[in-house]
Design a protein around this motif. Structure first.
Motif, PDB file in Angstrom:
ATOM      1  N   ALA A  39       0.804  -1.233   0.000  1.00 22.58           N
ATOM      2  CA  ALA A  39       0.000   0.000   0.000  1.00 22.58           C
ATOM      3  C   ALA A  39       0.837   1.283   0.000  1.00 22.58           C
ATOM      4  O   ALA A  39       0.479   2.238  -0.695  1.00 22.58           O
ATOM      5  CB  ALA A  39      -0.979  -0.006   1.173  1.00 22.58           C
ATOM      6  N   PRO A  40       1.967   1.358   0.715  1.00 23.00           N
ATOM      7  CA  PRO A  40       2.753   2.602   0.672  1.00 23.00           C
ATOM      8  C   PRO A  40       3.331   2.921  -0.715  1.00 23.00           C
ATOM      9  O   PRO A  40       3.719   4.059  -0.979  1.00 23.00           O
ATOM     10  CB  PRO A  40       3.876   2.352   1.678  1.00 23.00           C
ATOM     11  CG  PRO A  40       3.340   1.311   2.601  1.00 23.00           C
ATOM     12  CD  PRO A  40       2.478   0.431   1.731  1.00 23.00           C
ATOM     13  N   TYR A  41       3.357   1.935  -1.607  1.00 25.28           N
ATOM     14  CA  TYR A  41       3.955   2.097  -2.939  1.00 25.28           C
ATOM     15  C   TYR A  41       2.897   2.178  -4.037  1.00 25.28           C
ATOM     16  O   TYR A  41       3.212   2.179  -5.219  1.00 25.28           O
ATOM     17  CB  TYR A  41       4.889   0.916  -3.226  1.00 25.28           C
ATOM     18  CG  TYR A  41       5.902   0.698  -2.138  1.00 25.28           C
ATOM     19  CD1 TYR A  41       7.108   1.394  -2.135  1.00 25.28           C
ATOM     20  CD2 TYR A  41       5.654  -0.182  -1.093  1.00 25.28           C
ATOM     21  CE1 TYR A  41       8.032   1.211  -1.130  1.00 25.28           C
ATOM     22  CE2 TYR A  41       6.575  -0.363  -0.075  1.00 25.28           C
ATOM     23  CZ  TYR A  41       7.765   0.337  -0.106  1.00 25.28           C
ATOM     24  OH  TYR A  41       8.676   0.164   0.907  1.00 25.28           O
ATOM     25  N   PHE A  42       1.652   2.240  -3.645  1.00 25.84           N
ATOM     26  CA  PHE A  42       0.517   2.186  -4.566  1.00 25.84           C
ATOM     27  C   PHE A  42       0.205   3.576  -5.126  1.00 25.84           C
ATOM     28  O   PHE A  42       0.353   4.583  -4.437  1.00 25.84           O
ATOM     29  CB  PHE A  42      -0.709   1.665  -3.802  1.00 25.84           C
ATOM     30  CG  PHE A  42      -1.946   1.512  -4.626  1.00 25.84           C
ATOM     31  CD1 PHE A  42      -2.170   0.362  -5.352  1.00 25.84           C
ATOM     32  CD2 PHE A  42      -2.899   2.508  -4.664  1.00 25.84           C
ATOM     33  CE1 PHE A  42      -3.328   0.207  -6.103  1.00 25.84           C
ATOM     34  CE2 PHE A  42      -4.059   2.369  -5.411  1.00 25.84           C
ATOM     35  CZ  PHE A  42      -4.265   1.216  -6.127  1.00 25.84           C
ATOM     36  N   TYR A  43      -0.226   3.617  -6.376  1.00 23.41           N
ATOM     37  CA  TYR A  43      -0.708   4.872  -6.964  1.00 23.41           C
ATOM     38  C   TYR A  43      -1.953   4.608  -7.800  1.00 23.41           C
ATOM     39  O   TYR A  43      -2.185   3.500  -8.267  1.00 23.41           O
ATOM     40  CB  TYR A  43       0.367   5.546  -7.822  1.00 23.41           C
ATOM     41  CG  TYR A  43       0.700   4.797  -9.088  1.00 23.41           C
ATOM     42  CD1 TYR A  43      -0.065   4.960 -10.238  1.00 23.41           C
ATOM     43  CD2 TYR A  43       1.773   3.911  -9.142  1.00 23.41           C
ATOM     44  CE1 TYR A  43       0.223   4.263 -11.399  1.00 23.41           C
ATOM     45  CE2 TYR A  43       2.072   3.217 -10.293  1.00 23.41           C
ATOM     46  CZ  TYR A  43       1.294   3.394 -11.413  1.00 23.41           C
ATOM     47  OH  TYR A  43       1.571   2.695 -12.563  1.00 23.41           O
TER      48      TYR A  43
END
Length: 190
Positions: A39-43
């Protein structure tokens, strides 16, 4: 940092939703709680045409990694010149063809160290039906490396290493855009 397994799990997650939808899945099918590790790397980007993509969601790692990019901003607006043209041409087929994309680039820091950054993106439908969104993951270097917070770790240059399209059942574009020359890194503090 993301691993090859993290990327493959995300690709498999997208594919499960595509199988359930019988084609391109709807944006609402994707729930970040289902994938907390990435999730922290999601866009999530909303495409408005060949040169504008609004950032609709940006994970915390990406928010810290690219200081000029923010929710509501234009993704392509952080790039300049040939790099902006490349990203516009390289990413447009994700929604327009449609297909997936796997991009690898090298970022060189002011201290001379280089890091490789991988990103994958896939199309999703708006709730009204058209394929106007792209979602994906972009890895960032080790989160303990304070990129951009000191002169030594400022990002100086960026170069594209590879771009591969992923067939999601509609084939892939016949051509890829030419890679731009190495250029200033988007979002670099000056």
């Amino acid at each position: 940092m993301l691993t090859k397994t993290d990327f493959q799990n995300f690709i498999d997650y997208w594919q499960r939703h595509a199988n359930e939808a019988g084609g391109i899945p709807y944006r609402s099918a994707f729930v970040l709680r289902d994938m907390p590790r990435v999730a922290p790397y999601f866009y999530l980007l909303e495409w408005h045409g060949p040169t504008t993509a609004t950032v609709r969601l940006l994970g915390t790692a990406l928010d810290a990694f690219i200081p000029d990019l923010h929710v509501g901003g234009d993704f392509l607006g952080v790039y300049k010149g040939e790099q902006k043209d490349f990203y516009a041409r390289a990413m447009a087929p994700v929604c327009g063809h449609p297909c997936g994309a796997d991009l690898l680039r090298r970022i060189t820091l002011q201290n001379g160290r280089s890091v490789e950054v991988r990103g994958v993106g896939f199309p999703v439908r708006s709730e009204s039906g058209p394929v106007t969104f792209q979602l994906g993951l972009t890895e960032t270097p080790d989160p303990d490396t304070p990129l951009g917070f000191s002169d030594e770790f400022k990002r100086a240059r960026s170069s594209i290493l590879s771009l591969d399209y992923i067939d999601i059942g509609y084939g892939i574009p016949k051509e890829k855009p030419a890679f731009p020359p190495e250029g200033d890194y988007a979002g670099s503090p000056k």
